[in-house]
Design an enzyme around this catalytic site. Structure first.
Site, PDB file in Angstrom:
ATOM      1  N   ARG A  86       2.605  -3.327   0.557  1.00  0.00           N
ATOM      2  CA  ARG A  86       3.345  -2.241   0.899  1.00  0.00           C
ATOM      3  C   ARG A  86       4.756  -1.798   0.851  1.00  0.00           C
ATOM      4  O   ARG A  86       5.152  -2.875   0.534  1.00  0.00           O
ATOM      5  CB  ARG A  86       2.935  -2.080   2.516  1.00  0.00           C
ATOM      6  CG  ARG A  86       1.725  -1.486   3.062  1.00  0.00           C
ATOM      7  CD  ARG A  86       1.658  -1.824   4.660  1.00  0.00           C
ATOM      8  NE  ARG A  86       1.526  -0.450   5.134  1.00  0.00           N
ATOM      9  CZ  ARG A  86       0.556   0.208   5.298  1.00  0.00           C
ATOM     10  NH1 ARG A  86      -0.718  -0.059   4.885  1.00  0.00           N
ATOM     11  NH2 ARG A  86       0.587   1.445   5.848  1.00  0.00           N
ATOM     12  N   LYS A  95       1.796   6.894   9.555  1.00  0.00           N
ATOM     13  CA  LYS A  95       1.650   7.956  10.251  1.00  0.00           C
ATOM     14  C   LYS A  95       1.690   8.008  11.471  1.00  0.00           C
ATOM     15  O   LYS A  95       2.018   9.336  12.048  1.00  0.00           O
ATOM     16  CB  LYS A  95       0.163   8.540   9.635  1.00  0.00           C
ATOM     17  CG  LYS A  95       0.235   8.902   8.064  1.00  0.00           C
ATOM     18  CD  LYS A  95      -0.999   9.455   7.646  1.00  0.00           C
ATOM     19  CE  LYS A  95      -1.909   8.044   7.282  1.00  0.00           C
ATOM     20  NZ  LYS A  95      -3.075   8.388   6.622  1.00  0.00           N
ATOM     21  N   GLU A 123      -6.645   8.712   4.694  1.00  0.00           N
ATOM     22  CA  GLU A 123      -7.261   9.405   5.882  1.00  0.00           C
ATOM     23  C   GLU A 123      -6.450  10.730   6.210  1.00  0.00           C
ATOM     24  O   GLU A 123      -5.299  10.688   6.446  1.00  0.00           O
ATOM     25  CB  GLU A 123      -7.286   8.317   6.898  1.00  0.00           C
ATOM     26  CG  GLU A 123      -7.859   9.039   8.250  1.00  0.00           C
ATOM     27  CD  GLU A 123      -7.955   8.183   9.281  1.00  0.00           C
ATOM     28  OE1 GLU A 123      -7.509   6.988   9.285  1.00  0.00           O
ATOM     29  OE2 GLU A 123      -8.531   8.409  10.417  1.00  0.00           O
TER      30      GLU A 123
HETATM   31  P1  ATP Z   1      -0.488   4.684   7.719  1.00  0.00           P
HETATM   32  O1  ATP Z   1      -0.370   3.181   8.350  1.00  0.00           O
HETATM   33  O2  ATP Z   1       1.133   5.000   7.286  1.00  0.00           O
HETATM   34  O3  ATP Z   1      -1.172   5.444   8.325  1.00  0.00           O
HETATM   35  P2  ATP Z   1      -2.579   4.071   6.284  1.00  0.00           P
HETATM   36  O4  ATP Z   1      -2.635   2.911   5.335  1.00  0.00           O
HETATM   37  O5  ATP Z   1      -3.296   3.994   7.402  1.00  0.00           O
HETATM   38  O6  ATP Z   1      -0.992   4.306   6.363  1.00  0.00           O
HETATM   39  P3  ATP Z   1      -4.248   5.728   4.446  1.00  0.00           P
HETATM   40  O7  ATP Z   1      -4.491   7.198   4.662  1.00  0.00           O
HETATM   41  O8  ATP Z   1      -5.160   4.849   4.860  1.00  0.00           O
HETATM   42  O9  ATP Z   1      -2.922   5.254   5.359  1.00  0.00           O
HETATM   43  O10 ATP Z   1      -3.509   5.595   3.214  1.00  0.00           O
HETATM   44  C1  ATP Z   1      -4.114   5.692   1.865  1.00  0.00           C
HETATM   45  C2  ATP Z   1      -3.632   4.754   0.905  1.00  0.00           C
HETATM   46  O11 ATP Z   1      -2.251   4.613   0.831  1.00  0.00           O
HETATM   47  C3  ATP Z   1      -4.372   3.539   1.209  1.00  0.00           C
HETATM   48  O12 ATP Z   1      -4.798   2.944   0.222  1.00  0.00           O
HETATM   49  C4  ATP Z   1      -3.007   2.539   1.631  1.00  0.00           C
HETATM   50  O13 ATP Z   1      -3.369   1.265   1.487  1.00  0.00           O
HETATM   51  C5  ATP Z   1      -1.935   3.379   0.987  1.00  0.00           C
HETATM   52  N1  ATP Z   1      -0.528   2.985   1.752  1.00  0.00           N
HETATM   53  C6  ATP Z   1      -0.434   3.393   2.789  1.00  0.00           C
HETATM   54  N2  ATP Z   1       0.789   3.243   3.286  1.00  0.00           N
HETATM   55  C7  ATP Z   1       1.309   2.539   2.092  1.00  0.00           C
HETATM   56  C8  ATP Z   1       2.488   1.863   1.895  1.00  0.00           C
HETATM   57  N3  ATP Z   1       3.569   2.142   2.796  1.00  0.00           N
HETATM   58  N4  ATP Z   1       2.784   1.315   0.770  1.00  0.00           N
HETATM   59  C9  ATP Z   1       1.888   1.256  -0.154  1.00  0.00           C
HETATM   60  N5  ATP Z   1       0.824   2.005  -0.034  1.00  0.00           N
HETATM   61  C10 ATP Z   1       0.624   2.396   1.160  1.00  0.00           C
HETATM   62 MG    MG Z   2      -4.932   4.335   8.434  1.00  0.00          MG
END
Ligand code: ATP
Ligand code: MG
Length: 559
Positions: free
Chosen positions: A257, A267, A32
């Site tokens: 994760r 983020k 995102e």
């Molecule tokens: P955040 O909570 O940091 O905002 P998010 O999962 O909301 O992370 P996205 O932009 O949706 O962030 O992430 C894109 C991809 O990266 C998703 O498939 C998510 O599952 C993966 N991802 C995000 N954080 C991690 C992590 N700490 N370890 C492994 N994969 C991750």
């Molecule tokens: Mg997110």
């Protein structure tokens, strides 16, 4: 060589190919655009692109931009830059918002099938009606609206007749399902907000849980890899694919994760650090963002190797930051030129060295890689050494400089401390030494031995430089102790209460004059101090700023 180890997702993919369930592999990395990528995302990137590469498949970069309030083109651009920098080429570049029209049509299809309805309950009421893990939910009084009424209301939602939160579209599934995600999840909401991509075309936006499976299906994704917090959503993912009658059926697979000690990795939290100016931007070298690590001096290969080493499993894995550091040392060891820099200078005058003489000394650029050749270092009557390399009253086993002691200057001569010059407050301002011309480095002198070897730079020719040394941003140890009750703590603490106030130390010193043409992002190993990167943000024509990437020693041992 980079290694590839086996993992459960690879096993699934292999099986799918062998059984003919799939005849190709197509993955996607779907961030995102509401922040910069962090090293957790690197894990997802390495897994998605890595698996596709291995099976000669494809990977899309897709921006999951269904929430206009939080998203921005600045983030889109940074994400593209970071994925490319990590060394990956995407096949398709897409935006979820490219599919808004199709998603709308699929929602209309659900309504026509009696599988979705417009609800007037408020967000709070919806939450109340949802029930809990132990109690079933309650049906909304609007649940049984006619298809015609729903179609009309949904169209009017689209046309902007309702305010934010006034109406939502919900999937009609099962309010008593043991899986709360299936209790009539909201799939569209009203949001009068300008979207970074579609502008003001839309005032209703699909929810992630509805949009994501459709995006995957539209793009022909075979294996939709996400993190385990989406495990409970898998039934809904499959429901959407089925009920929306998507021809292509992707499969969602979850992995654990990645976390790292002494930092935060979300983020939302990282944005808080930026907004509250705890750091100097998303690319602050203390941030676990890809851009922060790049600016600190990490290499793409170090990050990739680190991520691979953490493996792929269902469990949440917190890696020690020492492990990340291990991989950057490994990568830089054979690449980074060696050099000498003085971080906290103390002047040394070599009283028996001729006033106007300057000699050029030869030094290897990287003793582990002789092909890298040699560099020239000037040596004359005045030099700088580190303040910590001199003590007037040393403890036992101090082998550096002290009155009467002799040490070796790296690449140069033995010098002996003869006199200590102080200011009127008693502070040491200068050391007077003598040197022995017989002891010149490289001449095979064996007359006597000294225990200490000091690095130095020539005072007249050295270039000024700033050195930035970093410590962890978040103090995990303190946090963990409080959580474990070893230290008294009040209830309401957040990660911001564990910020390390001393995470940045700025020092002003000197570097070898042969470094006058170095460029931002050039990396060096400074004798005894570790690996440093030329900071791209603060370096100017007058002053080079170095970020310490990592010190030389590690407590980390690879299994
Ligand atoms: P955040 O909570 O940091 O905002 P998010 O999962 O909301 O992370 P996205 O932009 O949706 O962030 O992430 C894109 C991809 O990266 C998703 O498939 C998510 O599952 C993966 N991802 C995000 N954080 C991690 C992590 N700490 N370890 C492994 N994969 C991750
Ligand atoms: Mg997110």
């Amino acid at each position: 060589m980079e290694h590839n180890s086996s993992n459960f997702i690879k096993t699934i993919i292999k099986e799918d190919l062998e059984t003919g369930k799939r005849d190709y592999v197509y993955t996607r990395f779907p961030p995102e655009p509401n922040g910069y990528l962090h090293i957790g995302h690197a894990k997802s990137i390495v897994i998605n692109f890595g698996l596709a590469d291995e099976f000669k498949g494809k990977t899309n970069l897709r921006f999951d931009d269904t929430n206009p309030l939080k998203e921005d083109t600045e983030y889109v651009e940074s994400i593209k830059e970071d994925v490319a920098w990590l060394g990956y080429d995407w096949d398709g570049l897409f935006f979820a918002s490219d599919y808004f029209e199709e998603m709308f049509n699929r929602a209309v299809l659900l309504i026509k099938k009696g599988k979705a309805y417009v609800d007037d309950l408020t967000a709070d009421e919806i939450r109340e009606y949802r029930g809990t893990l132990t109690e079933p939910g309650k049906e909304s009084p609007y649940r049984n609206r006619s298809i015609e009424e729903n179609l009309d209301l949904f169209e009017r939602m689209r046309n902007g007749e309702f305010g934010n939160g006034e109406k939502v579209l919900r999937a009609k599934i099962d309010m008593s399902s043991p899986n709360i995600n299936l209790r009539d999840p909201v799939i569209y909401r009203v949001s009068h907000a300008t979207h970074h991509n579609t502008g003001d075309t839309w005032c209703i936006y699909p929810m992630y849980a509805f949009a994501h499976p459709l995006e995957d299906a539209i793009e022909g994704i075979t294996h939709s890899l996400c993190t385990t917090e989406f495990e409970d959503q898998r039934p809904l993912y499959n429901w959407v694919i089925e009920e929306c009658e998507m021809e292509h059926k992707p499969q969602q697979i979850e992995f654990g994760r990645l976390g790292i000690t002494n930092t935060v990795m979300s983020k939302r939290k990282l944005k808080q650090l930026v907004d509250e100016k705890v750091v100097d931007g998303w690319d602050d070298p203390r941030m676990p963002t890809i851009s922060g690590l790049r600016r600190k001096g990490y290499t793409p290969k170090a990050i990739r190797e680190f991520v691979k080493e953490t493996g792929v499993s269902k469990g949440f894995a917190t890696a020690d930051e020492a492990m990340l550091e291990h991989f950057v040392r490994e990568d830089l060891k054979l690449q980074a030129p060696r050099t000498m820099g003085i971080l906290k200078p103390l002047k040394v005058v070599i009283t028996n060295y001729p006033e106007d003489q300057v000699e050029m000394l030869d030094a290897e650029i990287n003793p582990e890689v002789p092909e890298m050749g040699t560099r020239q270092i000037p040596f004359s009557r005045e030099i700088y050494i580190e303040q910590e390399d001199f003590m007037e009253n040393p403890p036992k086993k101090y082998f550096r400089l002290f009155p009467g002691n002799e040490v070796r200057l790296k690449h140069a001569y033995f010098i002996k401390c003869e006199d200590v010059i102080k200011d009127k407050n008693g502070n040491v301002i200068e050391i007077h030494c003598t040197y022995d011309p017989e002891t010149k480095s490289g001449t095979g002198f064996t007359g006597r031995k000294v225990k200490g070897t000091l690095h130095w730079v020539d005072a007249k020719h050295a270039l000024p430089a700033e050195f930035r040394l970093y410590e962890p941003l978040i103090l995990d140890k303190q946090k963990n102790e409080e959580v474990e009750g070893e230290v008294e703590s009040s209830e309401e603490k957040t990660f911001l209460d564990y910020i390390n106030e001393n995470s940045l130390e700025v020092l002003h010193g000197f570097i070898e004059p042969n470094m006058k043409d170095i460029q931002p992002q050039d990396k060096f190993q400074f004798f005894r101090h570790g690996y440093f990167n030329v900071d791209p943000k603060h370096t100017t024509a007058e002053k080079t700023v170095f970020n310490r990437i990592v010190s030389l020693k590690s407590s980390f041992k690879l299994k």
